[in-house]
Design an enzyme around this catalytic site. Sequence first.
Site, PDB file in Angstrom:
ATOM      1  N   TRP A  86       0.835  -1.204   0.000  1.00 60.86           N
ATOM      2  CA  TRP A  86       0.000   0.000   0.000  1.00 60.86           C
ATOM      3  C   TRP A  86       0.861   1.242   0.000  1.00 60.86           C
ATOM      4  O   TRP A  86       0.560   2.220  -0.695  1.00 60.86           O
ATOM      5  CB  TRP A  86      -0.957  -0.008   1.187  1.00 60.86           C
ATOM      6  CG  TRP A  86      -1.928  -1.141   1.112  1.00 60.86           C
ATOM      7  CD1 TRP A  86      -2.058  -2.171   1.999  1.00 60.86           C
ATOM      8  CD2 TRP A  86      -2.902  -1.384   0.090  1.00 60.86           C
ATOM      9  NE1 TRP A  86      -3.044  -3.034   1.589  1.00 60.86           N
ATOM     10  CE2 TRP A  86      -3.577  -2.581   0.433  1.00 60.86           C
ATOM     11  CE3 TRP A  86      -3.271  -0.714  -1.081  1.00 60.86           C
ATOM     12  CZ2 TRP A  86      -4.601  -3.117  -0.363  1.00 60.86           C
ATOM     13  CZ3 TRP A  86      -4.290  -1.248  -1.864  1.00 60.86           C
ATOM     14  CH2 TRP A  86      -4.939  -2.426  -1.505  1.00 60.86           C
TER      15      TRP A  86
ATOM     16  N   ASP B 153      -1.088   6.718   6.572  1.00 62.18           N
ATOM     17  CA  ASP B 153      -2.145   5.794   6.172  1.00 62.18           C
ATOM     18  C   ASP B 153      -2.369   4.835   7.344  1.00 62.18           C
ATOM     19  O   ASP B 153      -1.556   3.964   7.612  1.00 62.18           O
ATOM     20  CB  ASP B 153      -1.708   5.031   4.916  1.00 62.18           C
ATOM     21  CG  ASP B 153      -2.732   3.994   4.450  1.00 62.18           C
ATOM     22  OD1 ASP B 153      -3.760   3.815   5.145  1.00 62.18           O
ATOM     23  OD2 ASP B 153      -2.499   3.366   3.396  1.00 62.18           O
TER      24      ASP B 153
ATOM     25  N   LYS C 219     -11.380  -1.657   7.275  1.00 56.52           N
ATOM     26  CA  LYS C 219     -10.487  -2.514   8.047  1.00 56.52           C
ATOM     27  C   LYS C 219     -10.816  -2.466   9.543  1.00 56.52           C
ATOM     28  O   LYS C 219     -10.660  -3.446  10.231  1.00 56.52           O
ATOM     29  CB  LYS C 219      -9.024  -2.112   7.835  1.00 56.52           C
ATOM     30  CG  LYS C 219      -8.609  -2.022   6.377  1.00 56.52           C
ATOM     31  CD  LYS C 219      -8.132  -3.337   5.801  1.00 56.52           C
ATOM     32  CE  LYS C 219      -8.012  -3.339   4.293  1.00 56.52           C
ATOM     33  NZ  LYS C 219      -7.206  -2.276   3.721  1.00 56.52           N
TER      34      LYS C 219
HETATM   35  C1  LIG Z   1      -6.656  -1.835   2.339  1.00 56.41           C
HETATM   36  C2  LIG Z   1      -5.646  -0.787   2.434  1.00 56.41           C
HETATM   37  C3  LIG Z   1      -5.583   0.267   1.499  1.00 56.41           C
HETATM   38  C4  LIG Z   1      -6.482   0.349   0.288  1.00 56.41           C
HETATM   39  O1  LIG Z   1      -7.734   0.692   0.659  1.00 56.41           O
HETATM   40  P1  LIG Z   1      -8.900   0.945  -0.413  1.00 56.41           P
HETATM   41  O2  LIG Z   1      -9.963   1.546   0.449  1.00 56.41           O
HETATM   42  O3  LIG Z   1      -9.243  -0.378  -0.994  1.00 56.41           O
HETATM   43  O4  LIG Z   1      -8.392   1.885  -1.429  1.00 56.41           O
HETATM   44  C5  LIG Z   1      -4.633   1.239   1.689  1.00 56.41           C
HETATM   45  N1  LIG Z   1      -3.792   1.203   2.724  1.00 56.41           N
HETATM   46  C6  LIG Z   1      -3.811   0.205   3.635  1.00 56.41           C
HETATM   47  C7  LIG Z   1      -2.838   0.221   4.767  1.00 56.41           C
HETATM   48  C8  LIG Z   1      -4.745  -0.811   3.514  1.00 56.41           C
HETATM   49  O5  LIG Z   1      -4.768  -1.800   4.420  1.00 56.41           O
END
Ligand SMILES: *Cc1c(COP(=O)(O)O)cnc(C)c1O
Length: 357
Positions: A102, A169, A193
């Site tokens: 990511w 993030d 998540k």
């Molecule tokens: C799942 C995830 C993403 C991507 O998320 P989307 O909402 O599918 O774009 C980005 N960063 C991390 C750390 C993730 O676990």
Amino acid sequence: MKKHNYSAGPCILPQEVFEKASQAVLNFNNSGLSILEISHRSKDFVAVMEEARTLALELLGLENKGYQALFLQGGASMEFLRIPFNLLKENGKASYLDSGTWASGAIKEAKAFGETVVVASSKEENYNHIPKNFEIPTDADYFHCTSNNTIFGTQIKSLPETNVPVVCDMSSDIFSRQLDFSKFDLIYAGAQKNMGPAGVTLVVVKEELLGKTGRAIPSILDYEKHIKAESMYNTPPVFAVYTSLLTMQWLKNLGGISAIEKINNTKAELLYAEIDRNPLFKGSASIEDRSNMNATFLLNDASHAETFDKMWKEAGISGLPGHRSVGGYRASMYNALPLESVQVLVDVMKELEVTIS
Ligand SMILES: *Cc1c(COP(=O)(O)O)cnc(C)c1O
């Protein structure tokens, strides 16, 4: 029977949230209407959005500190793009830590936009650890990191000290552990998540950071426009926002982040202790960087996979296979996963040891 859900995302949410959310689909706030059929400008939904924005800041301890919370669309992946648009100055540069798939996705978007320095990467070792001892250029417009690497099962335990604005993030560990969140200038997290269903992303941004790039920003990408519109620049994903609010209320009633952190630590200690004790298994990530949210592990002898897979499925466990780029297993222990579910998995691992020997 309800499964023990280890899915990495979308993932388990509190049962109470599923019940309240389904009630709102049938009859929202006793209005005689479904949450899916009312205007996002209605009094009832505007109140939902306001409370969700306030509660997100409250849980993070960021109320009245110059931050704004937004609930946006496009997933965390859209923020990979919005961030350089809003923070990377004309002739400026961005800096990124490459700690996983990511993170590297975020880097790709920044590179397409402007000068981007990767301060360190663990890609060569298939991202099995968090790079350390790197230097962040003091003239960077911001430093971007990923607090928890969902796929590889690593988590940043101590943040680098820097004078540069920090963007993080937190998609897979938002609201899971207490940090000094005021050290971050921008935090974002795809809801699916640890916070809600897919379809909405929480963005928490320090307002003074914005409006300084010297470049025009397309409206839908402009955080300032979203702030001005109180997170209703266009139709928000009403159901995802509402369900995220329910999850945040559940967390608040439980005692907030510090209370859930204790439970999360207990769950992670229980599972990692078994991974380390049981001679049939080994952890995939560097021990000092192990994630409390996503535990990645392997069978030392892959020929036991068939037996193990049958056993955990029979125990009512779901979502345990690892990401295709790592293999093995990944147990995602998000906030809503009960301690009992971890005990069930640990018991199956012990049982496998007895069965094999
Ligand atoms: C799942 C995830 C993403 C991507 O998320 P989307 O909402 O599918 O774009 C980005 N960063 C991390 C750390 C993730 O676990």
